[in-house]
Each structure stands twice: as structure tokens, then as C-alpha cells.
Write a protein that holds these residues in place. Structure first.
Motif, PDB file in Angstrom:
ATOM      1  N   ALA B 132      -4.471   3.405  -2.667  1.00  0.00           N
ATOM      2  CA  ALA B 132      -5.433   4.454  -3.015  1.00  0.00           C
ATOM      3  C   ALA B 132      -5.028   5.792  -2.396  1.00  0.00           C
ATOM      4  N   ILE B 133      -4.497   5.740  -1.171  1.00  0.00           N
ATOM      5  CA  ILE B 133      -4.070   6.984  -0.508  1.00  0.00           C
ATOM      6  C   ILE B 133      -2.843   7.567  -1.215  1.00  0.00           C
ATOM      7  N   LEU B 134      -1.912   6.701  -1.582  1.00  0.00           N
ATOM      8  CA  LEU B 134      -0.678   7.194  -2.207  1.00  0.00           C
ATOM      9  C   LEU B 134      -0.933   7.692  -3.633  1.00  0.00           C
ATOM     10  N   GLY B 135      -1.894   7.076  -4.306  1.00  0.00           N
ATOM     11  CA  GLY B 135      -2.294   7.536  -5.639  1.00  0.00           C
ATOM     12  C   GLY B 135      -1.122   7.646  -6.594  1.00  0.00           C
ATOM     13  N   ASP B 136      -1.070   8.731  -7.372  1.00  0.00           N
ATOM     14  CA  ASP B 136      -0.027   8.843  -8.391  1.00  0.00           C
ATOM     15  C   ASP B 136       1.308   9.334  -7.827  1.00  0.00           C
ATOM     16  N   ALA B 137       1.377   9.525  -6.485  1.00  0.00           N
ATOM     17  CA  ALA B 137       2.670   9.830  -5.875  1.00  0.00           C
ATOM     18  C   ALA B 137       3.503   8.548  -5.728  1.00  0.00           C
ATOM     19  N   CYS B 138       2.888   7.396  -6.034  1.00  0.00           N
ATOM     20  CA  CYS B 138       3.575   6.111  -5.890  1.00  0.00           C
ATOM     21  C   CYS B 138       3.789   5.482  -7.255  1.00  0.00           C
ATOM     22  N   ARG B 139       5.051   5.103  -7.520  1.00  0.00           N
ATOM     23  CA  ARG B 139       5.385   4.541  -8.834  1.00  0.00           C
ATOM     24  C   ARG B 139       5.381   3.021  -8.843  1.00  0.00           C
ATOM     25  N   GLY B 140       5.310   2.395  -7.679  1.00  0.00           N
ATOM     26  CA  GLY B 140       5.308   0.935  -7.659  1.00  0.00           C
ATOM     27  C   GLY B 140       5.297   0.453  -6.222  1.00  0.00           C
TER      28      GLY B 140
END
Lengths: 149, 162
Positions: B132-140
Motif C-alpha cells: 500500500a505504501i509503495l502503491g503504483d511505484a511498484c510493478r511487482g
């Protein structure tokens, strides 16, 4: 061993660092509002019970002129024991864990110099027949670990 | 900068632990045959140079009931890795957090965070908090549980050469 709230406060406080002073336990005890003798007795009890694995300086291998690197391999199950034996036999391997993933063997190499990391990794690749992937630390975001108080 | 022979003696005398006594450094100094003030000074210098990261306790996660440890790994936008890594490293259930290189195509993950909980279900919930913290900055992302300790000797100073 059941930890009470004072034990937990001690664990959290002492993960942040221990003073370098003539009477460091007295300083920490004052901060926590307990007696020095109580602090020492509780630390001894937690050490005896294995709640504390170590109390002292934590060293940085790189700053001492050595190098550290996390490495991983994907080892077929049928070959796992043979490869584990090859990897564990190297004195440069400090820890080795089996993990639930296609990359199923994860270990840490600790060497005297940086170039030795690549050399040992290449030798392990050669000896095991499986590629050793190296994951050196680029940035550290470690802050610490807190016990629920 | 390297450690000199006296520093090495200090490290060797303390790497197994400090004495649990009111004057622990005095006890170590006496054993080494040096003044306590010199020991303080050298320990401070070793800390300032980063040879000693900190003087502290290491808790045993298993004895604290934290029996589920997962190495969570994340494919985070390189532009935001520093900012987000610091936020993840600051979470109280994360004990180690590093940026490491990807190994494409097999390994797309560049952020490693060790998560601790009492059960795997709890660790999975913590993984959700990180996501949730990483949100859309995380791809997988993925999580690797250790299923067996194959070797654990830790870092020790090697014996002097020659």
C-alpha cells in the motif's frame, strides 16, 4: 520466558545503541527509570533465556577492509544437497538459507577484498554447475526493529 | 581506513559480547592491559569511521515469538527507490531494508525488506501494508520464506595472517 513491559522497553532502547561511558548501564537505567542492578539482571536473564543473542559492537565488514555480498542460486531439488555441501564448505560463506522460490539457495559471501566476491562466486558457479547471482547492497535503509511495547 | 593491531585486539575482545557488569569497558580495558579512557576513545573512533556500526543488543526473533520471517522483494521505480526505501526501512516490523541490483530477466526486484511476524498470515498482512505504501511505484513483488538454515557462522574477524 515471558517478557514484561520493562524488558521490552530495555530491548527497544538497547537496539538504538549503548553508551560509551564509565557507567553505561547506570545511564541507560536512569533514562528508563529503573535501577542499574535491575537493568543488568534483566539483561542477564534475557541473555540466559536466549532472547538476546548478542550484546556488543556490530561490525561493518566493508569498513574493516572486507566485502560482503548476498548471493542466490536456483538449484534443482535433486542436486540441492550436493550444491549445499559445495557452498557451505567455503569459509567465505557466512550464512546460507534455503528459501521458497525458484532461486532457492541464498547465502552471504564475506571476503577480505571486493574482487574476491566475484572470484568466489565464479568458482562456486564452476564447481556447482549452477549460476551464482550476486546482489550487492546499493543502499541501506535499515532503521531497526521494535518489539511491541 | 584500516583498523590497526590495537583496534583488532579491541574488536576481538568484544565481538562475542560486552560484560554485563556496572563498568563493562573497564573490565575489557583491564583484560587488554590498556587505560579505560583509551578504550573509550578508540571505540568512539571506530564508530565514527563506521567500522563499528553500533553497540547494541541483537534480539532473537524466534524467542520473541516472531517465528515467521519473510524476505519481501519489490520491483520499485528507480526514480523513487531512495524515498520509498527510507519509508519502508522505518516501519517497525521491518528489520533490514536494502536496495540491491536486479538480475534480469529472472529477478526484477530491487528493494529487499525483511518482514517479521508471529505467523505467515501476519507476515502476509504486513506485506500488504508495504504494498500500500509503495502503491503504483511498484510493478511487482514476491516473498521468500526461509525453510531451512543451511549454515550460520556469522561475521568474525579472521585470525591474523603471518
Amino acid at each position: 520466558m515471558m517478557l514484561d513491559s520493562t524488558d521490552r522497553a530495555i530491548l527497544n532502547r538497547l537496539q538504538d545503541g549503548f553508551p560509551i561511558a564509565a557507567e553505561p548501564f547506570a545511564e541507560v537505567a536512569r533514562e528508563l527509570g529503573i535501577a542499574e542492578a535491575d537493568l543488568i539482571a534483566r539483561l542477564q536473564a534475557m541473555k540466559d533465556a536466549g532472547v538476546i543473542t548478542r550484546f556488543g559492537p556490530f561490525l561493518d565488514a566493508a569498513a574493516m577492509g572486507g566485502a560482503f555480498c548476498l548471493c542466490a542460486m536456483a538449484v534443482p531439488e535433486a542436486d540441492f544437497d550436493r550444491v549445499a555441501e559445495i557452498v557451505n564448505a567455503r569459509a567465505e560463506v557466512a550464512h546460507n538459507y534455503r528459501r521458497s522460490h525458484a532461486l532457492n539457495m541464498w547465502f552471504v559471501l564475506a571476503t577480505e577484498t571486493e574482487p574476491e566476491i566475484a572470484r568466489v562466486a565464479a568458482e562456486l558457479t564452476q564447481a556447482s554447475g549452477h549460476e551464482v547471482l550476486c546482489f550487492p547492497k546499493l543502499q541501506e535503509f535499515f532503521v531497526g526493529f521494535r518489539v511491541a511495547a | 581506513m584500516r583498523v590497526d593491531a590495537t583496534d583488532r585486539r579491541i574488536i576481538k575482545a568484544t565481538q562475542a559480547g560486552l560484560p554485563l557488569a556496572p563498568r563493562p569497558y573497564a573490565a575489557v580495558a583491564a583484560r587488554l592491559g590498556m587505560e579505560e579512557a583509551e578504550l573509550h576513545e578508540r571505540l568512539r573512533a571506530l564508530k565514527a569511521r563506521g567500522v563499528i556500526r553500533r553497540i547494541a543488543v541483537a534480539p532473537n526473533h524466534y524467542r520473541l515469538g516472531l517465528v515467521a520471517n519473510g524476505m519481501s522483494v519489490w520491483d520499485v521505480d528507480d526514480q523513487r527507490i531512495t524515498e520509498l526505501g527510507q519509508r519502508i526501512g522505518a516501519l517497525d516490523f521491518v528489520s533490514h531494508c536494502y536496495e540491491r541490483p536486479r538480475a534480469l530477466p529472472h529477478w526484477p526486484y530491487n528493494l529487499f525488506a525483511m518482514l517479521h511476524g508471529t505467523t505467515r498470515e501476519e507476515v502476509e498482512a504486513l506485506r500488504g501494508e508495504v504494498a500500500a505504501i509503495l502503491g503504483d511505484a511498484c510493478r511487482g513483488n514476491d516473498i521468500l520464506y526461509s525453510t531451512e538454515i543451511l549454515k550460520k557462522t556469522g561475521l568474525r574477524l579472521r585470525p591474523e595472517k603471518g
